[in-house]
Scaffold this motif. Structure first.
Motif, mmCIF file in Angstrom:
data_model
loop_
_atom_site.group_PDB
_atom_site.id
_atom_site.type_symbol
_atom_site.label_atom_id
_atom_site.label_comp_id
_atom_site.label_asym_id
_atom_site.label_seq_id
_atom_site.Cartn_x
_atom_site.Cartn_y
_atom_site.Cartn_z
ATOM 1 N N LEU A 1 -37.541 -14.674 24.721
ATOM 2 C CA LEU A 1 -37.817 -13.533 23.849
ATOM 3 C C LEU A 1 -38.698 -12.521 24.563
ATOM 4 O O LEU A 1 -38.497 -11.306 24.445
ATOM 5 N N VAL B 1 -38.584 -4.723 19.938
ATOM 6 C CA VAL B 1 -38.728 -5.866 19.038
ATOM 7 C C VAL B 1 -37.357 -6.325 18.552
ATOM 8 O O VAL B 1 -37.086 -7.524 18.434
ATOM 9 N N ALA C 1 -33.738 -14.136 19.825
ATOM 10 C CA ALA C 1 -34.073 -15.248 18.929
ATOM 11 C C ALA C 1 -32.858 -15.694 18.130
ATOM 12 O O ALA C 1 -32.603 -16.897 17.981
ATOM 13 N N MET D 1 -37.769 -8.627 25.284
ATOM 14 C CA MET D 1 -38.623 -7.537 24.825
ATOM 15 C C MET D 1 -39.038 -6.647 25.998
ATOM 16 O O MET D 1 -39.060 -5.415 25.872
ATOM 17 N N THR E 1 -40.482 -13.068 15.826
ATOM 18 C CA THR E 1 -40.729 -11.683 16.248
ATOM 19 C C THR E 1 -41.420 -10.920 15.121
ATOM 20 O O THR E 1 -42.526 -11.267 14.733
ATOM 21 N N ASP F 1 -44.445 -19.870 12.591
ATOM 22 C CA ASP F 1 -43.609 -19.877 13.797
ATOM 23 C C ASP F 1 -42.877 -21.214 13.887
ATOM 24 O O ASP F 1 -43.105 -22.029 14.781
ATOM 25 N N ALA G 1 -42.162 -17.688 19.005
ATOM 26 C CA ALA G 1 -43.044 -16.530 19.162
ATOM 27 C C ALA G 1 -43.563 -16.386 20.586
ATOM 28 O O ALA G 1 -43.884 -15.273 21.020
ATOM 29 N N ALA H 1 -35.854 -8.475 21.162
ATOM 30 C CA ALA H 1 -36.406 -9.830 21.107
ATOM 31 C C ALA H 1 -35.797 -10.618 19.951
ATOM 32 O O ALA H 1 -35.509 -11.818 20.082
ATOM 33 N N SER H 2 -35.581 -9.948 18.809
ATOM 34 C CA SER H 2 -34.971 -10.608 17.656
ATOM 35 C C SER H 2 -33.530 -11.004 17.942
ATOM 36 O O SER H 2 -33.057 -12.052 17.488
#
Length: 297
Positions: free
Chosen positions: A65, A281, A288, A69, A249, A55, A60, A284-285
């Motif tokens: 994020l 997910v 990021a 999510m 992620t 990470d 993370a 969330a990516s």
């Protein structure tokens, strides 16, 4: 009984094999985390200082994020429910692929459920029986397995030894592929990309670079080992990236030209025959990636 790491073991020998590994101090054991990823973690009920995480950017457990999510779950639910090519390819997947391709300045990107699956997929889709893959000896296990499963001949050159690689390219038959990590995870050294690109062009070979430990880390804006080397990848270069390391992620992607990425869509078995990653997910990516783009520092 002396078994190597990849040797077959019959069930009659399991007890002896496990005993031998235990005696040699080689038994792998799980530890259980009871806190989020971070410099300090609770492992097996004890507070620890962690030096072993991938990470790299501390994303993370980033609240941005987590919020993305949560919003993805509220909109799409928990699971994708199907493979990408059935009805498991969601808007979040599609947008993430477009944003990754734009970030790297390439024509296309293709999501995979894990980095291991991405490596198996890209190699198996582009080479097969009668072809030759020339691979660095210190490549990640997934790259070694990818060649073995593809049916192509595996020729392993000495680590970062360009003369050895060139000699093997000259002897290679069929389609040629050079396979390397961008950053070698166990040693931290970097592949000589400028020379690898030159050899790939001279021998009309694919150059596949696993950037798992480079994306988000190397280069002025985190675009990986090619940016750090001041290089623009050519048409015969494909890059594999994981979202489970610097991006914090899960999942992975392959990035490059539109035509080879279309071949992956049609032929990569680890893409065709598995359920897509949860769309939340992917959200969330996306968060990021936006952080990496906006906060290059």
């Amino acid at each position: 009984m002396d078994y190597g790491e990849g040797d077959a073991i019959t069930k009659h020998d399991w007890t002896q094999w496990l005993d031998e590994r235990a005696a040699a101090g080689l038994i792998r054991r799980l530890t259980v985390a009871g806190s989020p990823q971070g410099p300090r973690m609770r492992i097996d009920g004890r507070e620890r200082l962690a030096f072993c995480s991938n990470d790299y950017l501390g994303l993370a457990n980033d609240p941005r994020l987590a919020a993305a999510m949560h919003a993805g779950i509220d909109r799409y639910g928990v699971g994708a429910g199907s493979a990408h090519l059935i009805n498991g390819h969601f808007e979040s997947h599609d947008r993430l692929e477009v944003e990754l391709a734009d970030w790297l300045g390439v024509e296309d990107a293709r999501l995979f459920s894990t980095g291991y699956m991405a490596n198996l997929g890209v190699v198996g889709a582009l080479v097969g029986r009668g072809d030759t893959v020339i691979a660095d000896r210190l490549n990640h296990a997934s790259l070694i397995d990818a060649v073995q499963l593809s049916g192509a001949r595996l020729s392993r050159y000495r680590h970062n030894d360009l003369a050895d690689l060139e000699a093997r390219l000259e002897r290679a038959s069929g389609e040629r592929m050079i396979l390397t990590d961008g950053v070698f995870s166990m040693d931290g050294d970097v592949a000589p990309l400028a020379e690898l690109v030159e050899l790939a062009e001279r021998f009309d070979a694919w150059l596949i670079v696993d950037e798992a430990h480079a994306f988000g880390v190397l280069g002025q804006t985190g675009r990986g080992s090619f940016e750090a080397a001041g290089l623009v990848p050519g048409e015969r270069v494909l890059r594999v990236g994981t979202l489970g390391k610097a991006f914090g992620t899960a999942g992975a992607f392959v990035a490059g030209g539109a035509e080879p990425l279309e071949v992956l869509l049609q032929r990569a078995r680890t893409y065709l025959f598995t359920t897509a990653q949860p769309p939340a997910v992917a959200e969330a990516s996306r968060a990021a990636l936006a952080i990496v783009r906006d906060e290059a520092w």
